[in-house]
Design a protein around this motif. Structure first.
Motif, PDB file in Angstrom:
ATOM      1  N   LEU A 133       0.857  -1.173   0.000  1.00  0.00           N
ATOM      2  CA  LEU A 133       0.000   0.000   0.000  1.00  0.00           C
ATOM      3  C   LEU A 133       0.898   1.228   0.000  1.00  0.00           C
ATOM      4  N   VAL A 134       0.565   2.203  -0.829  1.00  0.00           N
ATOM      5  CA  VAL A 134       1.354   3.430  -0.881  1.00  0.00           C
ATOM      6  C   VAL A 134       0.471   4.601  -0.461  1.00  0.00           C
ATOM      7  N   LEU A 135       0.939   5.353   0.527  1.00  0.00           N
ATOM      8  CA  LEU A 135       0.268   6.571   0.980  1.00  0.00           C
ATOM      9  C   LEU A 135       1.140   7.758   0.594  1.00  0.00           C
ATOM     10  N   SER A 138      -1.968  12.583   0.830  1.00  0.00           N
ATOM     11  CA  SER A 138      -3.144  13.249   0.274  1.00  0.00           C
ATOM     12  C   SER A 138      -4.156  13.491   1.399  1.00  0.00           C
ATOM     13  N   PRO A 139      -5.176  14.326   1.153  1.00  0.00           N
ATOM     14  CA  PRO A 139      -6.104  14.682   2.235  1.00  0.00           C
ATOM     15  C   PRO A 139      -6.771  13.498   2.927  1.00  0.00           C
ATOM     16  N   ASP A 140      -7.012  12.390   2.215  1.00  0.00           N
ATOM     17  CA  ASP A 140      -7.658  11.244   2.864  1.00  0.00           C
ATOM     18  C   ASP A 140      -6.649  10.308   3.527  1.00  0.00           C
ATOM     19  N   GLN A 141      -5.359  10.707   3.515  1.00  0.00           N
ATOM     20  CA  GLN A 141      -4.314   9.869   4.120  1.00  0.00           C
ATOM     21  C   GLN A 141      -3.560  10.580   5.237  1.00  0.00           C
ATOM     22  N   PRO A 179       5.573  13.307   0.038  1.00  0.00           N
ATOM     23  CA  PRO A 179       6.115  12.295   0.951  1.00  0.00           C
ATOM     24  C   PRO A 179       5.352  10.989   0.795  1.00  0.00           C
ATOM     25  N   GLN A 180       6.056   9.908   0.678  1.00  0.00           N
ATOM     26  CA  GLN A 180       5.419   8.614   0.428  1.00  0.00           C
ATOM     27  C   GLN A 180       5.732   7.631   1.546  1.00  0.00           C
ATOM     28  N   THR A 181       4.751   6.809   1.862  1.00  0.00           N
ATOM     29  CA  THR A 181       4.936   5.712   2.812  1.00  0.00           C
ATOM     30  C   THR A 181       4.510   4.430   2.120  1.00  0.00           C
ATOM     31  N   TRP A 182       5.433   3.488   1.994  1.00  0.00           N
ATOM     32  CA  TRP A 182       5.155   2.208   1.341  1.00  0.00           C
ATOM     33  C   TRP A 182       4.990   1.151   2.436  1.00  0.00           C
ATOM     34  N   ILE A 183       3.842   0.523   2.460  1.00  0.00           N
ATOM     35  CA  ILE A 183       3.489  -0.383   3.551  1.00  0.00           C
ATOM     36  C   ILE A 183       3.250  -1.782   2.995  1.00  0.00           C
TER      37      ILE A 183
END
Length: 225
Positions: A133-135, A138-141, A179-183
């Protein structure tokens, strides 16, 4: 000769024929690798995502587009969650009545977030081949911090629109300036004895809600029905 000298020596030999004035962005890089491993329908891609998420010990759930609120309520209730941190753009109908909704705010400290039971977010893109999952804030994250400190994360993925087959396809959708978070599953590590410990540098529990058309059951496909 030290290991550092060995590594730097190899780098120098590899760059021996490169002119000193040449910059990295001046030379095109061949990108002839496979972008996707195999051909799949959108349904098969979503099914593969579900399988790989489960391989990483994420709990996978399915609902139609109108069933997100009920599914999130069910997951929070099962967890006994009474407080939830929510990004500012999270659809208001995704959280059940009676829950203490804590708005994401830069003033929230790590200690504040550690006292929150759960976090609920959307998703920028999900990668089927890697179960990732990549965040992207964005406003919903919301900010990265809110998905790293609370012990329980519920992530809603709109399928099939937010699901891609491969990492190259995901990168094409993402803004490199964000900024990205890879989960890939709940946070976990293991020591030299291979004893697995979860929740070390992120949520101990990850619930993924695949919201959209039903995915037909198949071998290895997780289901919460």
């Amino acid at each position: 000769m030290s290991q550092r000298d060995l590594v730097l020596g190899r780098v120098r030999r590899a760059l021996a024929d490169v002119p000193r004035e040449e910059r990295p962005d001046e030379v095109p890089v061949a990108r002839d690798y496979l972008r996707v491993h195999g051909a799949r329908t959108p349904e098969e891609t979503v099914r593969l995502l579900a399988v790989h998420l489960a391989d990483y010990r994420a709990r996978v759930h399915h609902c139609d587009g109108d069933g997100v609120a009920a599914k999130v309520a069910e997951l929070l209730s099962a967890r006994g969650a009474r407080s939830v941190v929510a990004p500012p753009g999270l659809p208001g109908g995704w959280l059940p009545e009676g829950i203490d909704r804590i708005e994401d705010d830069p003033g929230l400290t790590a200690r504040d977030l550690d006292a929150v039971d759960s976090v609920v977010t959307g998703c920028a893109v999900a990668v089927a081949e890697t179960g990732t999952l990549v965040l992207d804030a964005s406003p919903d994250q919301g900010r990265r911090r809110i998905t790293l400190v609370p012990d329980h994360h519920v992530c809603v993925v709109r399928v099939p629109d937010q699901v891609v087959a491969s990492v190259p396809e995901a990168l094409e959708r993402l803004d490199p300036g964000r900024p990205q978070t890879w989960i890939s599953g709940p946070s976990a590590t293991s020591d030299i004895e291979l004893d697995r410990v979860e929740g070390v540098h992120g949520p101990r529990a990850l619930d993924v809600v695949l919201a959209g058309p039903a995915v037909a059951a198949g071998p290895g496909v997780p289901s919460d029905d």
